[in-house]
Design a protein around this motif. Sequence first.
Motif, PDB file in Angstrom:
ATOM      1  N   GLU A   3       0.840  -1.202   0.000  1.00 49.32           N
ATOM      2  CA  GLU A   3       0.000   0.000   0.000  1.00 49.32           C
ATOM      3  C   GLU A   3       0.878   1.256   0.000  1.00 49.32           C
ATOM      4  O   GLU A   3       0.567   2.243  -0.666  1.00 49.32           O
ATOM      5  N   ARG A   4       1.976   1.186   0.731  1.00 53.61           N
ATOM      6  CA  ARG A   4       2.914   2.314   0.783  1.00 53.61           C
ATOM      7  C   ARG A   4       3.502   2.574  -0.600  1.00 53.61           C
ATOM      8  O   ARG A   4       3.662   3.732  -1.015  1.00 53.61           O
ATOM      9  N   SER A   5       3.828   1.529  -1.317  1.00 54.99           N
ATOM     10  CA  SER A   5       4.389   1.679  -2.664  1.00 54.99           C
ATOM     11  C   SER A   5       3.396   2.352  -3.599  1.00 54.99           C
ATOM     12  O   SER A   5       3.780   3.201  -4.412  1.00 54.99           O
ATOM     13  N   TRP A   6       2.122   1.992  -3.491  1.00 56.26           N
ATOM     14  CA  TRP A   6       1.121   2.623  -4.345  1.00 56.26           C
ATOM     15  C   TRP A   6       0.939   4.094  -3.993  1.00 56.26           C
ATOM     16  O   TRP A   6       0.662   4.922  -4.880  1.00 56.26           O
ATOM     17  N   LYS A   7       1.105   4.435  -2.723  1.00 62.39           N
ATOM     18  CA  LYS A   7       1.047   5.847  -2.331  1.00 62.39           C
ATOM     19  C   LYS A   7       2.225   6.608  -2.920  1.00 62.39           C
ATOM     20  O   LYS A   7       2.065   7.730  -3.411  1.00 62.39           O
ATOM     21  N   ILE A 102      10.820   3.189 -10.824  1.00 58.15           N
ATOM     22  CA  ILE A 102      11.248   4.346 -10.049  1.00 58.15           C
ATOM     23  C   ILE A 102      10.603   4.316  -8.668  1.00 58.15           C
ATOM     24  O   ILE A 102      11.252   4.600  -7.658  1.00 58.15           O
ATOM     25  N   THR A 103       9.335   3.947  -8.612  1.00 57.68           N
ATOM     26  CA  THR A 103       8.623   3.842  -7.339  1.00 57.68           C
ATOM     27  C   THR A 103       9.276   2.817  -6.430  1.00 57.68           C
ATOM     28  O   THR A 103       9.436   3.064  -5.232  1.00 57.68           O
ATOM     29  N   SER A 104       9.668   1.691  -6.979  1.00 54.90           N
ATOM     30  CA  SER A 104      10.314   0.648  -6.176  1.00 54.90           C
ATOM     31  C   SER A 104      11.618   1.149  -5.571  1.00 54.90           C
ATOM     32  O   SER A 104      11.909   0.889  -4.405  1.00 54.90           O
ATOM     33  N   VAL A 105      12.395   1.870  -6.344  1.00 52.46           N
ATOM     34  CA  VAL A 105      13.661   2.408  -5.849  1.00 52.46           C
ATOM     35  C   VAL A 105      13.406   3.447  -4.761  1.00 52.46           C
ATOM     36  O   VAL A 105      14.045   3.431  -3.697  1.00 52.46           O
ATOM     37  N   ILE A 106      12.473   4.358  -5.006  1.00 57.66           N
ATOM     38  CA  ILE A 106      12.152   5.388  -4.013  1.00 57.66           C
ATOM     39  C   ILE A 106      11.627   4.746  -2.735  1.00 57.66           C
ATOM     40  O   ILE A 106      11.994   5.161  -1.624  1.00 57.66           O
ATOM     41  N   ASP A 107      10.794   3.743  -2.863  1.00 59.14           N
ATOM     42  CA  ASP A 107      10.216   3.068  -1.700  1.00 59.14           C
ATOM     43  C   ASP A 107      11.295   2.433  -0.833  1.00 59.14           C
ATOM     44  O   ASP A 107      11.206   2.429   0.390  1.00 59.14           O
ATOM     45  N   LEU A 109      14.473   3.499  -0.710  1.00 64.94           N
ATOM     46  CA  LEU A 109      15.343   4.540  -0.182  1.00 64.94           C
ATOM     47  C   LEU A 109      14.729   5.363   0.944  1.00 64.94           C
ATOM     48  O   LEU A 109      15.446   5.896   1.785  1.00 64.94           O
ATOM     49  N   ILE A 110      13.394   5.477   0.963  1.00 63.81           N
ATOM     50  CA  ILE A 110      12.718   6.240   2.009  1.00 63.81           C
ATOM     51  C   ILE A 110      12.532   5.343   3.233  1.00 63.81           C
ATOM     52  O   ILE A 110      11.882   4.309   3.135  1.00 63.81           O
ATOM     53  N   PRO A 111      13.108   5.759   4.365  1.00 62.09           N
ATOM     54  CA  PRO A 111      12.932   4.935   5.568  1.00 62.09           C
ATOM     55  C   PRO A 111      11.478   4.976   6.037  1.00 62.09           C
ATOM     56  O   PRO A 111      10.789   5.985   5.906  1.00 62.09           O
ATOM     57  N   GLY A 112      11.033   3.877   6.577  1.00 67.08           N
ATOM     58  CA  GLY A 112       9.666   3.789   7.078  1.00 67.08           C
ATOM     59  C   GLY A 112       9.618   2.840   8.257  1.00 67.08           C
ATOM     60  O   GLY A 112      10.625   2.306   8.711  1.00 67.08           O
ATOM     61  N   LYS A 113       8.436   2.650   8.750  1.00 64.39           N
ATOM     62  CA  LYS A 113       8.254   1.708   9.861  1.00 64.39           C
ATOM     63  C   LYS A 113       8.493   0.284   9.381  1.00 64.39           C
ATOM     64  O   LYS A 113       7.925  -0.142   8.392  1.00 64.39           O
ATOM     65  N   GLU A 114       9.325  -0.424  10.097  1.00 62.29           N
ATOM     66  CA  GLU A 114       9.578  -1.814   9.748  1.00 62.29           C
ATOM     67  C   GLU A 114       8.689  -2.715  10.579  1.00 62.29           C
ATOM     68  O   GLU A 114       8.542  -2.529  11.777  1.00 62.29           O
TER      69      GLU A 114
END
Length: 116
Positions: A3-7, A102-107, A109-114
Amino acid sequence: MTERSWKVFAVLLITGSVVTVFIDWTITTGWILGCLISRLLYRRIETFWNGILDQGYSTAKTGRGNRAGNIMIMAGVLVICAICPQYLNIFACALGMMAIKITSVIDVLIPGKEKL
């Protein structure tokens, strides 16, 4: 994709559209078309692999038709952009077709909740 990737994909699509509309509207239309085709191709690949996994086996010829179909879609869209440069920018469309990548790479690289 999550869901985060789609955002991230939606933000990339909207940001790219807003920024390029001030440069040239044909770049914007090419970008949007490329992003839509990127989404379509992702859906085709997802459906293909889900079918293969449900089937439980594959042969050497299994993926060739799907791959050829995807290439034909990409080529067809780029030909349309080349025929109608007054409406669609071919380079923006090609970049838009890489939007999922591009979305996969950005996703990543951006830190998020694990999730553990």
